[in-house]
Design a protein around this motif. Sequence first.
Motif, PDB file in Angstrom:
ATOM      1  N   LEU A  10       0.504  -1.049   0.507  1.00 31.68           N
ATOM      2  CA  LEU A  10      -0.237   0.117  -0.180  1.00 31.68           C
ATOM      3  C   LEU A  10       0.791   1.350  -0.175  1.00 31.68           C
ATOM      4  N   SER A  11       2.316   1.452   0.713  1.00 25.63           N
ATOM      5  CA  SER A  11       2.780   2.610   0.823  1.00 25.63           C
ATOM      6  C   SER A  11       3.508   2.852  -0.290  1.00 25.63           C
ATOM      7  N   GLU A  12       3.405   1.660  -1.174  1.00 21.55           N
ATOM      8  CA  GLU A  12       3.854   2.011  -2.528  1.00 21.55           C
ATOM      9  C   GLU A  12       3.692   2.349  -3.814  1.00 21.55           C
ATOM     10  N   LEU A  36       3.559  14.572   1.431  1.00 21.10           N
ATOM     11  CA  LEU A  36       4.027  12.672   1.315  1.00 21.10           C
ATOM     12  C   LEU A  36       5.576  12.636   1.285  1.00 21.10           C
ATOM     13  N   ASP A  37       6.343  13.617   0.426  1.00 25.09           N
ATOM     14  CA  ASP A  37       7.242  13.293  -0.082  1.00 25.09           C
ATOM     15  C   ASP A  37       7.467  12.546  -1.173  1.00 25.09           C
ATOM     16  N   ARG A  38       6.317  12.982  -2.196  1.00 27.77           N
ATOM     17  CA  ARG A  38       6.725  12.159  -3.244  1.00 27.77           C
ATOM     18  C   ARG A  38       6.799  12.162  -4.523  1.00 27.77           C
ATOM     19  N   PRO A  39       7.779  12.126  -5.802  1.00 29.22           N
ATOM     20  CA  PRO A  39       7.351  12.988  -6.854  1.00 29.22           C
ATOM     21  C   PRO A  39       6.375  13.162  -7.009  1.00 29.22           C
ATOM     22  N   PHE A  40       5.479  14.300  -8.127  1.00 28.17           N
ATOM     23  CA  PHE A  40       4.619  14.449  -8.657  1.00 28.17           C
ATOM     24  C   PHE A  40       4.395  14.354 -10.320  1.00 28.17           C
ATOM     25  N   LEU A  41       2.993  13.903 -10.866  1.00 26.28           N
ATOM     26  CA  LEU A  41       3.080  14.091 -11.827  1.00 26.28           C
ATOM     27  C   LEU A  41       1.511  13.895 -12.428  1.00 26.28           C
ATOM     28  N   GLN A 175      -3.052  12.878   5.624  1.00 29.26           N
ATOM     29  CA  GLN A 175      -3.301  12.140   7.260  1.00 29.26           C
ATOM     30  C   GLN A 175      -4.020  10.782   7.492  1.00 29.26           C
ATOM     31  N   GLN A 176      -4.954  10.953   6.127  1.00 31.06           N
ATOM     32  CA  GLN A 176      -5.829   9.294   5.688  1.00 31.06           C
ATOM     33  C   GLN A 176      -4.637   8.212   5.545  1.00 31.06           C
ATOM     34  N   ILE A 177      -4.038   9.286   4.231  1.00 24.54           N
ATOM     35  CA  ILE A 177      -2.885   7.801   3.270  1.00 24.54           C
ATOM     36  C   ILE A 177      -1.794   7.888   5.002  1.00 24.54           C
ATOM     37  N   ARG A 178      -1.085   8.452   5.036  1.00 29.42           N
ATOM     38  CA  ARG A 178      -0.012   7.590   6.371  1.00 29.42           C
ATOM     39  C   ARG A 178      -0.793   6.518   7.099  1.00 29.42           C
ATOM     40  N   VAL A 179      -2.422   6.429   7.708  1.00 25.83           N
ATOM     41  CA  VAL A 179      -2.771   5.975   8.762  1.00 25.83           C
ATOM     42  C   VAL A 179      -2.673   4.552   7.933  1.00 25.83           C
ATOM     43  N   TRP A 181      -1.183   3.445   5.580  1.00 29.39           N
ATOM     44  CA  TRP A 181       0.416   3.123   5.843  1.00 29.39           C
ATOM     45  C   TRP A 181       0.672   2.171   6.816  1.00 29.39           C
ATOM     46  N   GLN A 182       0.157   3.276   8.581  1.00 26.06           N
ATOM     47  CA  GLN A 182       0.730   2.101   9.291  1.00 26.06           C
ATOM     48  C   GLN A 182       0.114   0.810   9.413  1.00 26.06           C
ATOM     49  N   GLN A 183      -0.986   0.841   9.193  1.00 26.03           N
ATOM     50  CA  GLN A 183      -1.706  -0.256   9.379  1.00 26.03           C
ATOM     51  C   GLN A 183      -1.438  -1.506   8.603  1.00 26.03           C
ATOM     52  N   GLU A 184      -0.479  -1.628   7.230  1.00 26.59           N
ATOM     53  CA  GLU A 184       0.560  -2.150   6.758  1.00 26.59           C
ATOM     54  C   GLU A 184       0.400  -3.331   7.722  1.00 26.59           C
TER      55      GLU A 184
END
Length: 184
Positions: A10-12, A36-41, A175-179, A181-184
């Motif tokens: 999920l985190s990828e 999220l420190d990710r590239p944007f396209l 915030q929703q995405i980080r949560v 990722w933590q539940q993975e």
Amino acid sequence: MIAMNTEIPLSEKNIILIGFMGAGKTTIGQLLANKLDRPFLDADQEIEQKYGMPVTEIFKCMGEPAFRQIEKDYLTKLCHNSRSKVVSLGGGSFMQDEIRQACLSSGIVYHLDLQWEEWLKRFEALIGTRPLLQSKSLEEIEELFNSRKIVYADNHYTIAVDAQNPEQIAEAMAQQIRVSWQQE
């Protein structure tokens, strides 16, 4: 909830933003990518760079069917070969079944949902840069808006963007995405 490919952690997964033109996909996508420190396209911008002309010119010179094929080739390849990005789709991209299935299976799809009345407030700022708006009446645009909204309903998450500013929306999404990722 739509089934996702569980082979990709999920985190990828790419985070993919869909919605009608002018919903704020690019603005919110850039903010979310930074959080999220990710590239944007931005799919349209990537295609414009590759072809050296704006989407409006690609529509004029090559026609909508050619543009839709270019879009499909680019996005299906991106979905199958790329990870950990925030991707903003053009308003019509998700109408193509192959793109929709690739996004839903390999990414996390967020629909940025905008009400018609709110979208009308943005119309004047959009008309010059959106090829589909330039040859349609307001009634035809509303019909397009409503028909696309039906297809956009095929997503993982819907975010109402009417009452919040882009910063608030991006923060809530992050915030929703980080949560998750933590539940993975």
